[in-house]
Scaffold this motif. Structure first.
Motif, PDB file in Angstrom:
ATOM      1  N   LEU A 210       0.823  -1.206   0.000  1.00 16.18           N
ATOM      2  CA  LEU A 210       0.000   0.000   0.000  1.00 16.18           C
ATOM      3  C   LEU A 210       0.859   1.259   0.000  1.00 16.18           C
ATOM      4  O   LEU A 210       0.531   2.251  -0.658  1.00 16.18           O
ATOM      5  CB  LEU A 210      -0.933  -0.006   1.214  1.00 16.18           C
ATOM      6  N   MET A 211       1.979   1.200   0.732  1.00 12.39           N
ATOM      7  CA  MET A 211       2.884   2.347   0.770  1.00 12.39           C
ATOM      8  C   MET A 211       3.497   2.596  -0.610  1.00 12.39           C
ATOM      9  O   MET A 211       3.570   3.738  -1.087  1.00 12.39           O
ATOM     10  CB  MET A 211       3.976   2.104   1.803  1.00 12.39           C
ATOM     11  N   ASN A 212       3.951   1.531  -1.270  1.00  8.71           N
ATOM     12  CA  ASN A 212       4.547   1.676  -2.596  1.00  8.71           C
ATOM     13  C   ASN A 212       3.522   2.176  -3.615  1.00  8.71           C
ATOM     14  O   ASN A 212       3.834   3.011  -4.472  1.00  8.71           O
ATOM     15  CB  ASN A 212       5.129   0.343  -3.057  1.00  8.71           C
ATOM     16  N   TYR A 213       2.290   1.660  -3.503  1.00  8.96           N
ATOM     17  CA  TYR A 213       1.219   2.096  -4.407  1.00  8.96           C
ATOM     18  C   TYR A 213       0.936   3.578  -4.216  1.00  8.96           C
ATOM     19  O   TYR A 213       0.788   4.329  -5.183  1.00  8.96           O
ATOM     20  CB  TYR A 213      -0.037   1.270  -4.149  1.00  8.96           C
ATOM     21  N   TRP A 214       0.870   4.002  -2.959  1.00 15.77           N
ATOM     22  CA  TRP A 214       0.586   5.412  -2.664  1.00 15.77           C
ATOM     23  C   TRP A 214       1.716   6.304  -3.159  1.00 15.77           C
ATOM     24  O   TRP A 214       1.474   7.371  -3.721  1.00 15.77           O
ATOM     25  CB  TRP A 214       0.397   5.589  -1.161  1.00 15.77           C
ATOM     26  N   THR A 215       2.967   5.862  -2.972  1.00 14.84           N
ATOM     27  CA  THR A 215       4.120   6.635  -3.426  1.00 14.84           C
ATOM     28  C   THR A 215       4.115   6.788  -4.948  1.00 14.84           C
ATOM     29  O   THR A 215       4.356   7.872  -5.479  1.00 14.84           O
ATOM     30  CB  THR A 215       5.428   5.968  -2.974  1.00 14.84           C
ATOM     31  N   ASP A 216       3.835   5.681  -5.650  1.00 15.52           N
ATOM     32  CA  ASP A 216       3.777   5.740  -7.120  1.00 15.52           C
ATOM     33  C   ASP A 216       2.655   6.661  -7.578  1.00 15.52           C
ATOM     34  O   ASP A 216       2.810   7.424  -8.539  1.00 15.52           O
ATOM     35  CB  ASP A 216       3.562   4.336  -7.698  1.00 15.52           C
TER      36      ASP A 216
END
Length: 234
Positions: A210-216
């Motif tokens: 979820l963190m990586n998705y939000w960052t992207d």
């Protein structure tokens, strides 16, 4: 096989509480240290970062010295007819101490990458320091601060050594998932230990995904904003 889910709820409750505490303390210390120019800066940075490199059992030992019956805070708590050792509060304190360096170092790096000219311009316009931080500094550094928060949560979720020393292994009270994995495996209940391992891997992987998705997503929005600005200027 009946599986007691209390370690999962204790771990989540402890991690979320510790992350909330670490967020505010770590962010405040990071902001202060990013502006601090004193001679003690190197020493203070070492102290704030030390729990990151020390073995968790050493951190737990120091916490025992502080909060134990003969410790400075332990004596005060004893006079108040209370104790933190071997309580749920001890799991939170252990998680806060071990996760604090990640919040502090990552947030400080994000804060120090901000263009100081923007902050100084706001100050020359008479904007208070409080508003400068919340309206300018925090939004600009937010991607790094968000990453620091997730890393702190993951570290708090996986804490074992310090937690075991100051909180023990009390089922339904202080037994977190890492502690449950250790004692179930030690007791030969490998199937149950494997379930806990899979569960904590799923929780950690979900948080990181979820963190990586939000960052992207934030990166794409930022790129789109810059592209629109460039087209407008043309």
């Amino acid at each position: 096989m009946v599986l007691d889910l209390s370690p999962m709820w204790i771990s989540l409750k402890t991690s979320l509480t510790a992350t909330a505490i670490t967020f505010f303390i770590g962010l405040a210390v990071a902001q202060w240290m990013s502006n601090y120019k004193g001679k003690l800066k190197g020493i203070l940075d070492t102290i704030f970062t030390l729990p990151l490199v020390l073995p968790p059992t050493v951190v737990g030992f120091f916490l025992l010295l502080i909060f134990g019956m003969n410790g400075p805070l332990g004596k005060i708590l004893l006079k108040l007819d209370t104790s933190i050792i071997f309580s749920w509060s001890a799991t939170v304190i252990a998680a806060v101490v071990v996760s604090f360096p990640l919040m502090y170092k990552t947030s400080r790096a994000a804060l120090e990458q901000i263009d100081r000219n923007i902050v100084n311009a706001a100050r020359t316009l008479g904007v208070s320091e409080w508003r400068v931080f919340w309206k300018i500094t925090l939004p600009l550094a937010w991607p790094g601060i968000a990453a620091a928060t997730v890393l702190s949560f993951a570290r708090a979720l996986g804490e074992f050594g310090a937690t075991l020393m100051v909180a023990g292994n009390i089922p339904g009270k202080t037994q977190t998932i890492p502690v449950a994995i250790y004692f179930t495996a030690e007791g030969g209940e490998m199937d149950k230990a494997l379930i806990w391992v899979i569960l904590i891997v799923i929780i950690s992987a979900t948080v990181m995904f979820l963190m990586n998705y939000w960052t992207d997503h934030q990166g794409k929005l930022l790129s789109g904003t810059r592209r629109t600005s460039d087209e407008t200027l043309r």
